[in-house]
Design a protein around this motif. Structure first.
Motif, PDB file in Angstrom:
ATOM      1  N   LYS A 168       0.878  -1.146  -0.022  1.00 36.00           N
ATOM      2  CA  LYS A 168      -0.140   0.040  -0.213  1.00 36.00           C
ATOM      3  C   LYS A 168       0.787   1.177  -0.014  1.00 36.00           C
ATOM      4  CE  LYS A 168      -3.962  -2.032   2.368  1.00 36.00           C
ATOM      5  NZ  LYS A 168      -4.770  -2.218   3.499  1.00 36.00           N
ATOM      6  N   LEU A 169       2.030   1.101   0.946  1.00 42.16           N
ATOM      7  CA  LEU A 169       2.742   2.386   0.718  1.00 42.16           C
ATOM      8  C   LEU A 169       3.395   2.691  -0.668  1.00 42.16           C
ATOM      9  CD1 LEU A 169       4.712   1.891   4.492  1.00 42.16           C
ATOM     10  CD2 LEU A 169       3.032   3.631   3.641  1.00 42.16           C
ATOM     11  N   ASN A 170       3.624   1.593  -1.469  1.00 48.16           N
ATOM     12  CA  ASN A 170       4.159   1.651  -2.520  1.00 48.16           C
ATOM     13  C   ASN A 170       3.252   1.657  -3.696  1.00 48.16           C
ATOM     14  OD1 ASN A 170       7.350   1.473  -2.144  1.00 48.16           O
ATOM     15  ND2 ASN A 170       6.568   0.084  -0.829  1.00 48.16           N
ATOM     16  N   ASP A 171       1.992   1.830  -3.322  1.00 47.72           N
ATOM     17  CA  ASP A 171       0.788   2.064  -4.368  1.00 47.72           C
ATOM     18  C   ASP A 171       0.788   0.822  -5.358  1.00 47.72           C
ATOM     19  OD1 ASP A 171      -1.294   3.622  -5.453  1.00 47.72           O
ATOM     20  OD2 ASP A 171      -0.073   4.290  -7.323  1.00 47.72           O
ATOM     21  N   VAL A 172       0.859  -0.388  -4.599  1.00 47.57           N
ATOM     22  CA  VAL A 172       0.857  -1.880  -5.269  1.00 47.57           C
ATOM     23  C   VAL A 172      -0.422  -2.548  -4.843  1.00 47.57           C
ATOM     24  CG1 VAL A 172       1.797  -3.658  -5.518  1.00 47.57           C
ATOM     25  CG2 VAL A 172       3.382  -1.724  -5.568  1.00 47.57           C
ATOM     26  N   ASP A 173      -1.054  -2.803  -5.643  1.00 45.46           N
ATOM     27  CA  ASP A 173      -2.247  -3.768  -5.286  1.00 45.46           C
ATOM     28  C   ASP A 173      -1.877  -4.969  -4.586  1.00 45.46           C
ATOM     29  OD1 ASP A 173      -5.069  -4.865  -4.932  1.00 45.46           O
ATOM     30  OD2 ASP A 173      -4.685  -6.063  -6.694  1.00 45.46           O
ATOM     31  N   PRO A 174      -1.982  -5.267  -3.328  1.00 45.84           N
ATOM     32  CA  PRO A 174      -1.441  -6.416  -2.581  1.00 45.84           C
ATOM     33  C   PRO A 174      -1.790  -7.845  -3.124  1.00 45.84           C
ATOM     34  CG  PRO A 174      -2.307  -4.870  -0.815  1.00 45.84           C
ATOM     35  CD  PRO A 174      -2.688  -4.373  -2.309  1.00 45.84           C
ATOM     36  N   HIS A 175      -2.973  -7.918  -3.396  1.00 48.85           N
ATOM     37  CA  HIS A 175      -3.510  -9.020  -4.000  1.00 48.85           C
ATOM     38  C   HIS A 175      -2.823  -9.529  -5.197  1.00 48.85           C
ATOM     39  CE1 HIS A 175      -6.173 -11.839  -6.127  1.00 48.85           C
ATOM     40  NE2 HIS A 175      -6.184 -12.543  -4.955  1.00 48.85           N
ATOM     41  N   SER A 176      -2.654  -8.712  -6.278  1.00 50.05           N
ATOM     42  CA  SER A 176      -1.979  -8.907  -7.502  1.00 50.05           C
ATOM     43  C   SER A 176      -0.588  -9.014  -7.209  1.00 50.05           C
ATOM     44  CB  SER A 176      -2.211  -7.472  -8.348  1.00 50.05           C
ATOM     45  OG  SER A 176      -3.445  -7.411  -8.788  1.00 50.05           O
ATOM     46  N   TYR A 177      -0.061  -8.224  -6.308  1.00 51.19           N
ATOM     47  CA  TYR A 177       1.309  -8.454  -5.983  1.00 51.19           C
ATOM     48  C   TYR A 177       1.813 -10.052  -5.407  1.00 51.19           C
ATOM     49  CZ  TYR A 177       5.873  -8.236  -3.346  1.00 51.19           C
ATOM     50  OH  TYR A 177       6.955  -8.785  -3.061  1.00 51.19           O
ATOM     51  N   LEU A 178       1.026 -10.347  -4.604  1.00 51.46           N
ATOM     52  CA  LEU A 178       1.321 -11.422  -3.937  1.00 51.46           C
ATOM     53  C   LEU A 178       1.032 -12.595  -4.996  1.00 51.46           C
ATOM     54  CD1 LEU A 178      -0.485 -11.251  -0.156  1.00 51.46           C
ATOM     55  CD2 LEU A 178       2.174 -11.492  -0.903  1.00 51.46           C
ATOM     56  N   ALA A 179       0.013 -12.405  -5.607  1.00 48.10           N
ATOM     57  CA  ALA A 179      -0.284 -13.555  -6.823  1.00 48.10           C
ATOM     58  C   ALA A 179       0.797 -13.711  -7.736  1.00 48.10           C
ATOM     59  CB  ALA A 179      -1.588 -13.229  -7.559  1.00 48.10           C
ATOM     60  N   ASN A 180       1.307 -12.532  -8.193  1.00 47.67           N
ATOM     61  CA  ASN A 180       2.112 -12.444  -9.280  1.00 47.67           C
ATOM     62  C   ASN A 180       3.695 -13.030  -8.678  1.00 47.67           C
ATOM     63  OD1 ASN A 180       0.715 -11.749 -11.253  1.00 47.67           O
ATOM     64  ND2 ASN A 180       1.149  -9.599 -10.892  1.00 47.67           N
ATOM     65  N   TRP A 211       8.638  -2.471  -3.771  1.00 48.10           N
ATOM     66  CA  TRP A 211       8.926  -1.428  -4.443  1.00 48.10           C
ATOM     67  C   TRP A 211       9.569  -1.402  -5.691  1.00 48.10           C
ATOM     68  CZ3 TRP A 211      10.382  -2.656   0.484  1.00 48.10           C
ATOM     69  CH2 TRP A 211      11.573  -3.619   0.667  1.00 48.10           C
ATOM     70  N   ASN A 212       9.934  -2.587  -6.196  1.00 50.88           N
ATOM     71  CA  ASN A 212      10.747  -2.869  -7.336  1.00 50.88           C
ATOM     72  C   ASN A 212       9.558  -3.635  -8.439  1.00 50.88           C
ATOM     73  OD1 ASN A 212      13.046  -2.114  -6.699  1.00 50.88           O
ATOM     74  ND2 ASN A 212      13.819  -3.835  -5.857  1.00 50.88           N
ATOM     75  N   TYR A 213       8.238  -3.640  -7.842  1.00 49.63           N
ATOM     76  CA  TYR A 213       7.212  -4.452  -8.521  1.00 49.63           C
ATOM     77  C   TYR A 213       6.809  -3.527  -9.671  1.00 49.63           C
ATOM     78  CZ  TYR A 213       2.569  -6.778  -9.475  1.00 49.63           C
ATOM     79  OH  TYR A 213       1.459  -7.441  -9.975  1.00 49.63           O
TER      80      TYR A 213
END
Length: 42
Positions: free
Chosen positions: A6-18, A38-40
């Motif tokens: 959230k702090l890095n403006d990344v959707d947590p669900h998509s991040y974890l799945a990918n 932060w590198n996603y």
């Protein structure tokens, strides 16, 4: 992990799945920094 996304403006669900998919598909351990929130790349 969720709050870091959230702090890095990344959707947590998509991040974890990918990220989990990348690990299962053999992402190189030496390139683990590529998988940090932060590198996603969206």
């Amino acid at each position: 992990m969720t709050e870091t996304c959230k702090l890095n403006d990344v959707d947590p669900h998509s991040y974890l799945a990918n990220t989990l998919t990348a690990i299962v598909e053999g992402h190189k351990q030496s390139q683990i920094n590529d998988l940090l929130p932060w590198n996603y790349v969206k």
